[in-house]
Design a protein around this motif. Sequence first.
Motif, mmCIF file in Angstrom:
data_model
loop_
_atom_site.group_PDB
_atom_site.id
_atom_site.type_symbol
_atom_site.label_atom_id
_atom_site.label_comp_id
_atom_site.label_asym_id
_atom_site.label_seq_id
_atom_site.Cartn_x
_atom_site.Cartn_y
_atom_site.Cartn_z
ATOM 1 N N GLU A 13 0.805 -1.176 0.236
ATOM 2 C CA GLU A 13 -0.016 -0.187 0.009
ATOM 3 C C GLU A 13 0.867 1.156 -0.027
ATOM 4 N N THR A 14 0.258 2.254 -0.643
ATOM 5 C CA THR A 14 1.163 3.659 -0.706
ATOM 6 C C THR A 14 1.326 3.853 0.818
ATOM 7 N N THR A 15 0.652 3.728 1.994
ATOM 8 C CA THR A 15 0.860 3.875 3.278
ATOM 9 C C THR A 15 1.954 3.170 3.945
ATOM 10 N N ASP A 16 2.413 2.266 3.268
ATOM 11 C CA ASP A 16 3.519 1.337 3.663
ATOM 12 C C ASP A 16 4.817 1.918 3.193
ATOM 13 N N TYR A 17 5.068 2.861 2.391
ATOM 14 C CA TYR A 17 6.349 3.109 1.879
ATOM 15 C C TYR A 17 7.280 3.884 3.108
ATOM 16 N N ASP A 18 6.653 4.966 3.592
ATOM 17 C CA ASP A 18 7.574 5.626 4.424
ATOM 18 C C ASP A 18 7.993 4.664 5.889
ATOM 19 N N ALA A 19 7.059 3.733 6.164
ATOM 20 C CA ALA A 19 7.427 2.738 7.334
ATOM 21 C C ALA A 19 8.586 1.768 6.774
ATOM 22 N N ILE A 20 8.604 1.514 5.380
ATOM 23 C CA ILE A 20 9.530 0.557 4.862
ATOM 24 C C ILE A 20 10.933 1.344 4.798
ATOM 25 N N ILE A 21 10.804 2.504 4.510
ATOM 26 C CA ILE A 21 11.982 3.247 4.181
ATOM 27 C C ILE A 21 12.715 3.554 5.422
ATOM 28 N N LYS A 22 11.814 3.859 6.528
ATOM 29 C CA LYS A 22 12.242 4.041 7.950
ATOM 30 C C LYS A 22 13.105 2.957 8.394
ATOM 31 N N LEU A 23 12.419 1.573 8.091
ATOM 32 C CA LEU A 23 13.109 0.303 8.946
ATOM 33 C C LEU A 23 14.527 0.358 7.848
ATOM 34 N N ILE A 24 14.351 0.250 6.713
ATOM 35 C CA ILE A 24 15.496 0.146 5.927
ATOM 36 C C ILE A 24 16.556 0.855 6.292
ATOM 37 N N ASN A 25 16.321 1.955 6.397
ATOM 38 C CA ASN A 25 17.605 3.264 6.638
ATOM 39 C C ASN A 25 18.099 2.657 8.284
ATOM 40 N N HIS A 26 17.271 2.243 9.005
ATOM 41 C CA HIS A 26 17.715 1.783 10.425
ATOM 42 C C HIS A 26 18.524 0.656 10.280
ATOM 43 N N SER A 27 18.279 -0.311 9.367
ATOM 44 C CA SER A 27 19.073 -1.435 8.975
ATOM 45 C C SER A 27 20.308 -1.155 8.578
ATOM 46 N N LEU A 28 20.434 -0.137 7.463
ATOM 47 C CA LEU A 28 21.424 0.251 7.062
ATOM 48 C C LEU A 28 22.407 1.138 7.750
ATOM 49 N N ASN A 29 21.955 1.882 8.761
ATOM 50 C CA ASN A 29 22.949 2.338 9.769
ATOM 51 C C ASN A 29 23.445 1.387 10.615
ATOM 52 N N ASP A 30 22.886 0.110 10.734
ATOM 53 C CA ASP A 30 23.782 -0.726 11.483
ATOM 54 C C ASP A 30 24.464 -1.484 10.675
ATOM 55 N N PHE A 31 24.309 -1.585 9.303
ATOM 56 C CA PHE A 31 25.331 -2.408 8.374
ATOM 57 C C PHE A 31 24.999 -1.722 6.851
ATOM 58 N N PRO A 32 26.095 -1.025 6.523
ATOM 59 C CA PRO A 32 25.760 -0.021 5.319
ATOM 60 C C PRO A 32 25.794 -0.925 4.008
ATOM 61 N N PHE A 33 26.238 -1.989 4.063
ATOM 62 C CA PHE A 33 26.389 -2.945 2.823
ATOM 63 C C PHE A 33 25.336 -4.193 2.793
ATOM 64 N N ASP A 34 24.128 -3.878 3.506
ATOM 65 C CA ASP A 34 22.904 -4.757 3.352
ATOM 66 C C ASP A 34 22.388 -4.714 2.007
ATOM 67 N N LEU A 35 22.788 -5.442 0.940
ATOM 68 C CA LEU A 35 22.374 -5.399 -0.495
ATOM 69 C C LEU A 35 21.064 -5.732 -0.773
ATOM 70 N N GLN A 36 20.474 -6.541 0.004
ATOM 71 C CA GLN A 36 18.957 -6.856 -0.186
ATOM 72 C C GLN A 36 18.343 -5.769 0.284
ATOM 73 N N GLN A 37 18.481 -4.969 1.269
ATOM 74 C CA GLN A 37 17.447 -4.081 1.640
ATOM 75 C C GLN A 37 17.864 -2.580 0.947
ATOM 76 N N LEU A 38 18.935 -2.644 0.403
ATOM 77 C CA LEU A 38 19.438 -1.476 -0.604
ATOM 78 C C LEU A 38 18.692 -1.475 -1.799
ATOM 79 N N ASN A 39 18.625 -2.763 -2.473
ATOM 80 C CA ASN A 39 17.782 -2.977 -3.752
ATOM 81 C C ASN A 39 16.419 -2.687 -3.376
ATOM 82 N N PHE A 40 15.933 -3.046 -2.204
ATOM 83 C CA PHE A 40 14.424 -2.993 -1.787
ATOM 84 C C PHE A 40 13.910 -1.512 -1.670
#
Length: 210
Positions: free
Chosen positions: A83-110
């Motif tokens: 849903e369009t309402t999911d986008y911001d939540a996903i972006i926030k989660l992925i950026n949190h993940s990338l802060n922990d490990f900046p080479f999370d390729l699966q999440q970068l692609n997503f």
Amino acid sequence: MHSQETGFTTPDYKAIEKEISDKNSKFFYPKLMERLTKNDTLLTHDEYRHLYLGYFFQPKYNAFWKSPDEEKLQAYYNKEKLETTDYDAIIKLINHSLNDFPFDLQQLNFLAYIYHLKGDETSAKIASFRFHSIMNVILSSGDGKKCETGFHVLMVDHEYILLSLFEIESKGQSLVDNCDYLSFEKGAYNVDGIYFNIEKMLENERKVLK
């Protein structure tokens, strides 16, 4: 994969470790990482090479790393339609993940995909640039034809992400010396399998298990 015919550079880890530890070097790791976290699109291939392969020497490196938000993100992966309402939540989660490990390729692609869906093409290109820059480092580290010239990766997940990028399916995985060997269906591709050098991963695993 054909681009590998033009040559590759086997990583010289001693030289990389020396460069990223030198405060006067352009490859000094804290400065490179600061630029990466600020999404600097002017980072060169050599700088990305020192970032990715230099991560082996960082205290935070863990070959067993898993995203702290893996379960939450998986729920979005499993949805038939986002849903369009999911986008911001996903972006926030992925950026949190990338802060922990900046080479999370699966999440970068997503992340690049979600930004695209949201209509934020500038952010999509930035995420895509980082993803492809890291993939280019892996592809330039070997040719995968034998263990001595295997592709160098930070974690096993990166092996499968590389295969999926080229729409290649593996039929088996085995440890050969300091390499992961991923075998393919006989006759399906030009080669029967490819090698990934995991020497540094194995070193890290031994440290973690101690």
